[in-house]
Design a protein around this motif. Structure first.
Motif, PDB file in Angstrom:
ATOM      1  N   ILE A  70      -7.159 -10.233  -0.309  1.00 42.90           N
ATOM      2  CA  ILE A  70      -6.399  -9.055   0.144  1.00 42.90           C
ATOM      3  C   ILE A  70      -7.021  -7.810  -0.470  1.00 42.90           C
ATOM      4  O   ILE A  70      -7.250  -7.761  -1.687  1.00 42.90           O
ATOM      5  CB  ILE A  70      -4.917  -9.141  -0.282  1.00 42.90           C
ATOM      6  CG1 ILE A  70      -4.276 -10.449   0.182  1.00 42.90           C
ATOM      7  CG2 ILE A  70      -4.134  -7.945   0.238  1.00 42.90           C
ATOM      8  CD1 ILE A  70      -2.906 -10.690  -0.405  1.00 42.90           C
ATOM      9  N   GLU A  71      -7.268  -6.809   0.353  1.00 41.69           N
ATOM     10  CA  GLU A  71      -7.780  -5.525  -0.140  1.00 41.69           C
ATOM     11  C   GLU A  71      -6.896  -4.402   0.399  1.00 41.69           C
ATOM     12  O   GLU A  71      -6.643  -4.328   1.608  1.00 41.69           O
ATOM     13  CB  GLU A  71      -9.226  -5.319   0.289  1.00 41.69           C
ATOM     14  CG  GLU A  71     -10.199  -6.282  -0.370  1.00 41.69           C
ATOM     15  CD  GLU A  71     -11.645  -5.997  -0.004  1.00 41.69           C
ATOM     16  OE1 GLU A  71     -12.353  -5.376  -0.817  1.00 41.69           O
ATOM     17  OE2 GLU A  71     -12.043  -6.384   1.114  1.00 41.69           O
ATOM     18  N   ILE A  72      -6.452  -3.559  -0.528  1.00 43.97           N
ATOM     19  CA  ILE A  72      -5.564  -2.444  -0.178  1.00 43.97           C
ATOM     20  C   ILE A  72      -6.140  -1.182  -0.807  1.00 43.97           C
ATOM     21  O   ILE A  72      -6.379  -1.135  -2.017  1.00 43.97           O
ATOM     22  CB  ILE A  72      -4.134  -2.689  -0.701  1.00 43.97           C
ATOM     23  CG1 ILE A  72      -3.561  -3.971  -0.082  1.00 43.97           C
ATOM     24  CG2 ILE A  72      -3.239  -1.494  -0.403  1.00 43.97           C
ATOM     25  CD1 ILE A  72      -2.297  -4.464  -0.756  1.00 43.97           C
ATOM     26  N   GLU A  73      -6.325  -0.150   0.013  1.00 38.22           N
ATOM     27  CA  GLU A  73      -6.941   1.078  -0.505  1.00 38.22           C
ATOM     28  C   GLU A  73      -6.294   2.312   0.088  1.00 38.22           C
ATOM     29  O   GLU A  73      -6.132   2.430   1.303  1.00 38.22           O
ATOM     30  CB  GLU A  73      -8.439   1.096  -0.189  1.00 38.22           C
ATOM     31  CG  GLU A  73      -9.157   2.347  -0.713  1.00 38.22           C
ATOM     32  CD  GLU A  73     -10.642   2.352  -0.389  1.00 38.22           C
ATOM     33  OE1 GLU A  73     -11.374   1.544  -1.008  1.00 38.22           O
ATOM     34  OE2 GLU A  73     -11.056   3.132   0.493  1.00 38.22           O
ATOM     35  N   ILE A 121       1.699  -3.108   3.553  1.00 35.97           N
ATOM     36  CA  ILE A 121       1.217  -3.848   2.381  1.00 35.97           C
ATOM     37  C   ILE A 121       1.892  -5.215   2.305  1.00 35.97           C
ATOM     38  O   ILE A 121       1.250  -6.232   2.034  1.00 35.97           O
ATOM     39  CB  ILE A 121       1.484  -3.019   1.104  1.00 35.97           C
ATOM     40  CG1 ILE A 121       0.620  -1.759   1.142  1.00 35.97           C
ATOM     41  CG2 ILE A 121       1.208  -3.834  -0.151  1.00 35.97           C
ATOM     42  CD1 ILE A 121       0.942  -0.750   0.069  1.00 35.97           C
ATOM     43  N   GLU A 122       3.181  -5.239   2.560  1.00 38.86           N
ATOM     44  CA  GLU A 122       3.909  -6.506   2.540  1.00 38.86           C
ATOM     45  C   GLU A 122       3.376  -7.464   3.599  1.00 38.86           C
ATOM     46  O   GLU A 122       3.283  -8.677   3.377  1.00 38.86           O
ATOM     47  CB  GLU A 122       5.392  -6.262   2.763  1.00 38.86           C
ATOM     48  CG  GLU A 122       6.229  -7.536   2.657  1.00 38.86           C
ATOM     49  CD  GLU A 122       7.665  -7.303   3.063  1.00 38.86           C
ATOM     50  OE1 GLU A 122       7.894  -6.426   3.930  1.00 38.86           O
ATOM     51  OE2 GLU A 122       8.543  -7.967   2.530  1.00 38.86           O
ATOM     52  N   ILE A 168       4.624   1.042  -5.297  1.00 36.29           N
ATOM     53  CA  ILE A 168       3.743   0.061  -4.649  1.00 36.29           C
ATOM     54  C   ILE A 168       3.017  -0.783  -5.690  1.00 36.29           C
ATOM     55  O   ILE A 168       2.869  -2.008  -5.523  1.00 36.29           O
ATOM     56  CB  ILE A 168       2.748   0.788  -3.715  1.00 36.29           C
ATOM     57  CG1 ILE A 168       3.504   1.369  -2.514  1.00 36.29           C
ATOM     58  CG2 ILE A 168       1.647  -0.164  -3.234  1.00 36.29           C
ATOM     59  CD1 ILE A 168       2.676   2.297  -1.653  1.00 36.29           C
ATOM     60  N   LYS A 169       2.588  -0.152  -6.776  1.00 34.88           N
ATOM     61  CA  LYS A 169       1.924  -0.905  -7.848  1.00 34.88           C
ATOM     62  C   LYS A 169       2.863  -1.956  -8.437  1.00 34.88           C
ATOM     63  O   LYS A 169       2.452  -3.095  -8.715  1.00 34.88           O
ATOM     64  CB  LYS A 169       1.451   0.055  -8.952  1.00 34.88           C
ATOM     65  CG  LYS A 169       0.249   0.900  -8.574  1.00 34.88           C
ATOM     66  CD  LYS A 169      -0.131   1.841  -9.728  1.00 34.88           C
ATOM     67  CE  LYS A 169      -1.344   2.682  -9.378  1.00 34.88           C
ATOM     68  NZ  LYS A 169      -1.689   3.629 -10.457  1.00 34.88           N
ATOM     69  N   ASP A 170       4.125  -1.576  -8.659  1.00 35.03           N
ATOM     70  CA  ASP A 170       5.104  -2.543  -9.189  1.00 35.03           C
ATOM     71  C   ASP A 170       5.296  -3.700  -8.219  1.00 35.03           C
ATOM     72  O   ASP A 170       5.393  -4.873  -8.623  1.00 35.03           O
ATOM     73  CB  ASP A 170       6.442  -1.845  -9.436  1.00 35.03           C
ATOM     74  CG  ASP A 170       6.382  -0.870 -10.598  1.00 35.03           C
ATOM     75  OD1 ASP A 170       5.490  -1.025 -11.445  1.00 35.03           O
ATOM     76  OD2 ASP A 170       7.234   0.048 -10.661  1.00 35.03           O
ATOM     77  N   LEU A 186       7.190   4.212   3.539  1.00 36.79           N
ATOM     78  CA  LEU A 186       6.441   4.167   4.795  1.00 36.79           C
ATOM     79  C   LEU A 186       5.324   3.129   4.745  1.00 36.79           C
ATOM     80  O   LEU A 186       5.063   2.435   5.729  1.00 36.79           O
ATOM     81  CB  LEU A 186       5.848   5.548   5.107  1.00 36.79           C
ATOM     82  CG  LEU A 186       4.961   5.637   6.344  1.00 36.79           C
ATOM     83  CD1 LEU A 186       5.770   5.344   7.611  1.00 36.79           C
ATOM     84  CD2 LEU A 186       4.303   7.013   6.441  1.00 36.79           C
ATOM     85  N   PHE A 187       4.678   2.992   3.600  1.00 30.77           N
ATOM     86  CA  PHE A 187       3.481   2.144   3.496  1.00 30.77           C
ATOM     87  C   PHE A 187       3.801   0.687   3.158  1.00 30.77           C
ATOM     88  O   PHE A 187       3.001  -0.197   3.461  1.00 30.77           O
ATOM     89  CB  PHE A 187       2.536   2.708   2.427  1.00 30.77           C
ATOM     90  CG  PHE A 187       2.181   4.143   2.624  1.00 30.77           C
ATOM     91  CD1 PHE A 187       1.339   4.534   3.658  1.00 30.77           C
ATOM     92  CD2 PHE A 187       2.694   5.126   1.791  1.00 30.77           C
ATOM     93  CE1 PHE A 187       1.006   5.856   3.846  1.00 30.77           C
ATOM     94  CE2 PHE A 187       2.367   6.459   1.971  1.00 30.77           C
ATOM     95  CZ  PHE A 187       1.529   6.821   3.000  1.00 30.77           C
ATOM     96  N   ILE A 188       4.951   0.452   2.553  1.00 33.36           N
ATOM     97  CA  ILE A 188       5.223  -0.881   2.013  1.00 33.36           C
ATOM     98  C   ILE A 188       5.280  -1.977   3.077  1.00 33.36           C
ATOM     99  O   ILE A 188       4.845  -3.109   2.819  1.00 33.36           O
ATOM    100  CB  ILE A 188       6.518  -0.871   1.146  1.00 33.36           C
ATOM    101  CG1 ILE A 188       6.573  -2.107   0.254  1.00 33.36           C
ATOM    102  CG2 ILE A 188       7.751  -0.711   1.993  1.00 33.36           C
ATOM    103  CD1 ILE A 188       5.499  -2.172  -0.785  1.00 33.36           C
ATOM    104  N   PRO A 189       5.764  -1.728   4.316  1.00 35.19           N
ATOM    105  CA  PRO A 189       5.737  -2.804   5.311  1.00 35.19           C
ATOM    106  C   PRO A 189       4.322  -3.271   5.638  1.00 35.19           C
ATOM    107  O   PRO A 189       4.096  -4.457   5.896  1.00 35.19           O
ATOM    108  CB  PRO A 189       6.419  -2.192   6.541  1.00 35.19           C
ATOM    109  CG  PRO A 189       7.245  -1.085   6.007  1.00 35.19           C
ATOM    110  CD  PRO A 189       6.469  -0.532   4.851  1.00 35.19           C
TER     111      PRO A 189
END
Length: 315
Positions: free
Chosen positions: A241-244, A225-226, A186-188, A220-223
């Motif tokens: 954008i804030e992601i935690e 975040i995307e 996810i970081k990449d 599972l999480f990438i959709p």
């Protein structure tokens, strides 16, 4: 002496009880209960089998037992003897029939569970294959622009893209993956996403808690975040954008928020977008109802909250 001889005499009944039990569990039950569900024929067959077995037992009791030695059967009444034989038959044949039915339904349940497991895995594979269909095109466009502006950044972007694609190819077929690997993936992805923003601080990312010895479903999480990256309003104030992530020993939660344009009606409100619908399908397949998935849009802000249980790896 009397007890031993009585036990010996009772061996005379065993072959006939075995035959009656065999007729029940190998013929009547499979054919007329499990297959055709013809209870009338089953009832007739059961009564005939019981009747014949009781007649044979009566014959042994009154004609054979008195002739095989010094022990003679003493009967209180024929009705009493018949009732005892019926009870004995019900206990023997009933127990064997119950075990047969239990074994049958247990095998059916196992087969159903295996079919359900394969169906879930197949559906999960299809859903995983639908993740990030347009991500590659966006990144390639950014890299194309960087080639003439900053070759070093373009080279680093290509390296990150290769890591992401390798991870998606190698890990997406697994049921669970190491949480630390998933977070690094996810970081990449977010490093590549930042290429689209003039201000690197426009996107804020945080991970709270330890990722050690924990596993999660891959991709599972990438959709989610995307979705936050794709639908953000780039003209909004920083951070747009804030992601935690918040990780505990028992569960992991993801909270995303992004500013959106108020007239953008193409946003996946209430989870109608393909990516978020896929996430919810996967959650239901993997966790039944043991998860939280909330989607809210408040004026010009879009928020998603996901919480799922964690699986801990053996140390």
């Amino acid at each position: 002496m009397g007890f031993s001889f009585e036990a010996f005499v009772n061996l005379l009944y065993i072959p006939f009880d075995i035959i009656a039990t065999y007729i029940f569990i190998e013929f009547l039950i499979p054919r007329y209960i499990l297959k055709n569900r013809n209870f009338l024929v089953f009832s007739i067959g059961a009564m005939v089998t019981f009747g014949l077995n009781i007649l044979v037992s009566q014959y042994i009791m009154y004609n054979i037992q008195p002739q095989i030695g010094f022990w003679t059967y003493k009967s209180s009444s024929i009705l009493s003897d018949v009732m005892k034989l019926i009870v004995n038959n019900l206990m023997i044949i009933g127990t064997a029939s119950a075990l047969k039915l239990f074994s049958y339904f247990y095998k059916i349940q196992l087969a159903h569970s295996e079919l359900q497991r394969k169906t879930v895995q197949s559906e999960l594979g299809i859903l995983r294959s639908q993740v990030n269909p347009h991500f590659l095109f966006n990144v390639l466009n950014n890299i194309d622009a960087l080639i003439f502006e900053d070759k070093e950044k373009a080279s680093n972007a290509i390296f990150l893209l290769s890591k992401i694609m390798r991870y998606m190819l190698q890990e997406s077929n697994h049921e669970k993956v190491n949480l630390e690997k998933e977070i690094n993936y996810i970081k990449d992805y977010l490093e590549l996403a930042k290429l689209s923003f003039s201000d690197p601080g426009f996107l804020r990312f945080a991970v709270k808690g330890s990722t050690n010895f924990k596993e999660v479903p891959p991709l599972l999480f990438i959709p989610i975040i995307e979705n936050a990256v794709k639908h953000c309003n780039k003209q909004a104030d920083t951070p747009g954008i804030e992601i935690e992530f918040n990780i505990t020993d028992d569960d992991i939660s993801l909270r995303t928020s992004n500013f959106v344009k108020r007239n953008d009606f193409k946003l996946p409100d209430s989870g109608t977008g393909t990516g978020l619908k896929n996430v919810e399908k996967r959650l239901k397949l993997m966790h039944d109802d043991n998860y939280t998935f909330d989607i809210n849009r408040n004026m010009d802000k879009f928020e998603v909250y996901l919480k799922v249980p964690l699986k801990t790896q053996p140390k």
